[in-house]
Design an enzyme around this catalytic site. Structure first.
Site, PDB file in Angstrom:
ATOM      1  N   GLU A   1       0.827  -1.214   0.000  1.00  0.00           N
ATOM      2  CA  GLU A   1       0.000   0.000   0.000  1.00  0.00           C
ATOM      3  C   GLU A   1       0.859   1.261   0.000  1.00  0.00           C
ATOM      4  O   GLU A   1       0.558   2.235  -0.701  1.00  0.00           O
ATOM      5  CB  GLU A   1      -0.932   0.002   1.216  1.00  0.00           C
ATOM      6  CG  GLU A   1      -2.031  -1.043   1.176  1.00  0.00           C
ATOM      7  CD  GLU A   1      -3.009  -0.803   0.042  1.00  0.00           C
ATOM      8  OE1 GLU A   1      -3.032   0.309  -0.521  1.00  0.00           O
ATOM      9  OE2 GLU A   1      -3.757  -1.735  -0.285  1.00  0.00           O
TER      10      GLU A   1
ATOM     11  N   CYS B   1     -25.089   1.954 -12.990  1.00  0.00           N
ATOM     12  CA  CYS B   1     -24.282   3.172 -13.123  1.00  0.00           C
ATOM     13  C   CYS B   1     -25.116   4.351 -13.599  1.00  0.00           C
ATOM     14  O   CYS B   1     -25.631   4.349 -14.734  1.00  0.00           O
ATOM     15  CB  CYS B   1     -23.127   2.916 -14.091  1.00  0.00           C
ATOM     16  SG  CYS B   1     -22.049   4.344 -14.331  1.00  0.00           S
TER      17      CYS B   1
ATOM     18  N   CYS C   1     -17.824  -3.342 -17.919  1.00  0.00           N
ATOM     19  CA  CYS C   1     -18.068  -3.023 -16.515  1.00  0.00           C
ATOM     20  C   CYS C   1     -19.132  -3.940 -15.917  1.00  0.00           C
ATOM     21  O   CYS C   1     -20.254  -4.015 -16.445  1.00  0.00           O
ATOM     22  CB  CYS C   1     -18.496  -1.563 -16.368  1.00  0.00           C
ATOM     23  SG  CYS C   1     -18.827  -1.080 -14.656  1.00  0.00           S
TER      24      CYS C   1
ATOM     25  N   CYS D   1     -16.693   0.835 -20.666  1.00  0.00           N
ATOM     26  CA  CYS D   1     -18.004   0.643 -20.056  1.00  0.00           C
ATOM     27  C   CYS D   1     -18.630  -0.700 -20.431  1.00  0.00           C
ATOM     28  O   CYS D   1     -19.369  -1.304 -19.631  1.00  0.00           O
ATOM     29  CB  CYS D   1     -18.938   1.784 -20.441  1.00  0.00           C
ATOM     30  SG  CYS D   1     -18.439   3.379 -19.732  1.00  0.00           S
TER      31      CYS D   1
ATOM     32  N   CYS E   1     -12.854   1.272 -15.242  1.00  0.00           N
ATOM     33  CA  CYS E   1     -13.434   2.609 -15.071  1.00  0.00           C
ATOM     34  C   CYS E   1     -12.307   3.638 -14.989  1.00  0.00           C
ATOM     35  O   CYS E   1     -12.145   4.360 -14.006  1.00  0.00           O
ATOM     36  CB  CYS E   1     -14.301   2.635 -13.813  1.00  0.00           C
ATOM     37  SG  CYS E   1     -15.393   4.064 -13.690  1.00  0.00           S
TER      38      CYS E   1
END
Length: 549
Positions: free
Chosen positions: A133, A305, A299, A296, A289
């Site tokens: 991270e 959405c 997705c 799209c 995205c």
């Protein structure tokens, strides 16, 4: 009229009572599902970084606005529309199922995910997630992979990292950028070992409160992935996904809007698979995205959405086939302007489609600075040619790293020649100033600074080799230089110097450098510099016409 509420979900409960969805901060001690770490970055250009990081949210602001210090209440306008919310259990459940099913099929094979998945010891698992991270903040996934692998091979446990020297940490981190991240990571490891009995805090709240440099996002990622805590996370990728899925066009950098995004993330996180869900949301933002040209059609939550629905509505309206169709839901606040919609000053742009969301944050251009730096070399030193490096201060930009002797330049100053010469002589003693040559310039952009280096070279030919140096200086071979804790900017500077030496390669075309002969037009600042250093250029040693670019 205004209402005071502590979260977006509470506001919704007041407007339309339904069963609460999502789990507040439910804890699961060790979920075997909470394993892999996300590919945090890879999308928008580093709001910060030179490299174009995936759009992570910097940790420093999180410390001041984090879990332990969140204001209990924020002021919201009653005109916020439920159009921007997830309104019932069925919708939230559908979102979770679709996203996790897609993630199980499509997730990328990344070393930190394998490490966390295979590690049974909770402290080691949390450490592996923590390292990934921190490295992924403001840095692209492709860049991080090799650094992460080398780091975990060298320091596989918290104890190993705590016992390392800062010089070793900086050396391995060299080239990754944002060098304070490595330092804070080691400080955190030492605190865990020396003050916490070698055990990582088990919740997002305690991780953020007890570990230096760990903000709200990182704490939530570690807690959900390593320990199975049902806590949502928001990074740049998640911001983009949530803003598009719920058509939130307000500035996500605004404190109130940011808190609403965190509330949405908390509402959505799957209590059974919190780590996988958070990684799936970030993976979706990183690979599907994306900031520009999102995919799209690939997705998994396209049917949920709002941004995609808006695109379809605009297309229907443009074709005049179904004008004003009642089947298309729109935001309809009861009063005033909805706080979460696109501002009226930034109307919908049909050419952008779903990329109208989120609103692009305005960024200040980096401030410009100039520095003169000199590669000082002893070609005939005992044991081979050596170059001089000096260590930067322990705090500030590039803290603790090594660099060539440098001085900051100001156009108003009139004695730069003396300043640079004095700097060189303070490290190496008397020098043949007449041999100092201007070789070109390097432009390097840090997150907030555009730094132009005027590069000079000085070879100590025919002189008695310098064998002693004051503290904070080193004479290194070229091979040692390439493995030392030096910044990318200094490596660019050295490529310019190498390009001017007989029999050396011309360097990489990726270096943004130029020479006096290759520049089409000399800048005013460079004219001033050249006027300062002109007396130092040897008349019998013309500057070559080519250099690395």
């Amino acid at each position: 009229m205004t209402l005071r509420v502590s979260s977006l979900s509470r506001l919704w409960a007041m407007r339309k009572p339904r069963a609460a969805v999502g789990s507040g901060h439910r804890k699961q001690a060790a979920s075997q599902e909470g394993r892999e770490k996300d590919a945090l970055s890879s999308s928008q250009a580093k709001p910060s970084g030179p490299d174009g990081c995936a759009g992570t949210i910097p940790e420093c602001p999180e410390v001041s606005a984090g879990l332990a210090r969140q204001p209990e209440e924020v002021v919201l306008q009653a005109s916020i529309s439920p159009y921007h919310l997830f309104r019932d259990t069925a919708e939230v459940t559908a979102f979770r199922e679709k996203l996790l099913s897609w993630y199980d099929r499509e997730k990328r094979d990344l070393p930190w995910r394998r490490w966390a998945e295979d590690e049974v010891d909770l402290d080691r698992r949390a450490y592996a997630v923590w390292v990934s991270e921190v490295m992924l903040q403001q840095t692209q996934v492709a860049t991080v992979i090799n650094y992460y692998t080398r780091w975990m091979q060298k320091w596989p446990t918290l104890q190993d990292l705590a016992n390392a020297s800062l010089e070793e940490v900086n050396q391995l981190w060299a080239g990754l950028g944002y060098y304070s991240r490595g330092r804070r990571l080691q400080e955190g490891a030492r605190k865990v070992v020396e003050e916490l009995g070698g055990h990582m805090p088990r919740t997002a709240e305690t991780l953020q409160r007890l570990l230096p440099g760990v903000g709200r996002y990182t704490a939530g990622a570690i807690a959900s992935i390593a320990f199975g805590q049902a806590t949502g996370v928001v990074d740049g990728n998640v911001v983009r996904v949530l803003c598009r899925v719920r058509a939130i066009g307000a500035d996500p950098g605004n404190t109130v809007i940011s808190q609403q995004l965190w509330s949405l993330a908390q509402q959505l996180v799957d209590p059974a698979r919190p780590g996988d869900f958070n990684q799936a949301a970030m993976e979706l933002g990183a690979t599907v995205c994306t900031p520009q040209r999102p995919h799209c059609s690939q997705c998994p939550v396209q049917s949920l959405c709002r941004a995609h629905q808006r695109v379809e509505r605009e297309q229907l309206s443009a074709s005049r086939s179904l004008l004003g169709s009642p089947d298309m839901e729109e935001c309809a606040p009861t009063t005033g302007q909805c706080q979460l919609c696109l501002p009226t000053t930034e109307p919908w742009d049909r050419t952008l489609g779903v990329a109208n969301f989120p609103r692009k944050a305005s960024r200040r251009p980096p401030r410009e600075e100039c520095s003169a730096t000199c590669v000082l070399e002893q070609p005939r030193a005992l044991g081979g040619a050596r170059i001089l490096l000096v260590q930067r201060p322990k705090s500030g930009l590039l803290a603790g790293l090594w660099e060539f002797p440098s001085v900051t330049l100001e156009p108003s100053e009139k004695h730069q020649y003396k300043a640079l010469l004095q700097e060189l002589q303070s490290w190496a003693g008397p020098l043949p100033a007449a041999h100092l040559r201007h070789l070109g310039e390097v432009v390097h952009i840090f997150s907030h600074i555009k730094l132009t280096y005027q590069v000079y070279g000085l070879a100590l030919e025919g002189q008695t080799p310098v064998t002693t140096t004051p503290p904070g200086a080193r004479w290194l071979t070229r091979e040692e230089f390439h493995t030392a804790a030096v910044s990318t900017a200094m490596k660019k500077v050295f490529r310019v110097y190498e390009g001017q030496q007989p029999g050396t390669c011309k360097g990489s075309k990726r270096s943004r450098v130029s020479t006096p002969s290759s520049r089409k037009k000399t800048s005013r600042g460079q004219q001033i510099l050249d006027s300062f250093f002109q007396p130092l250029v040897s008349t019998d040693a013309p500057i070559p016409n080519s250099v690395a670019e």
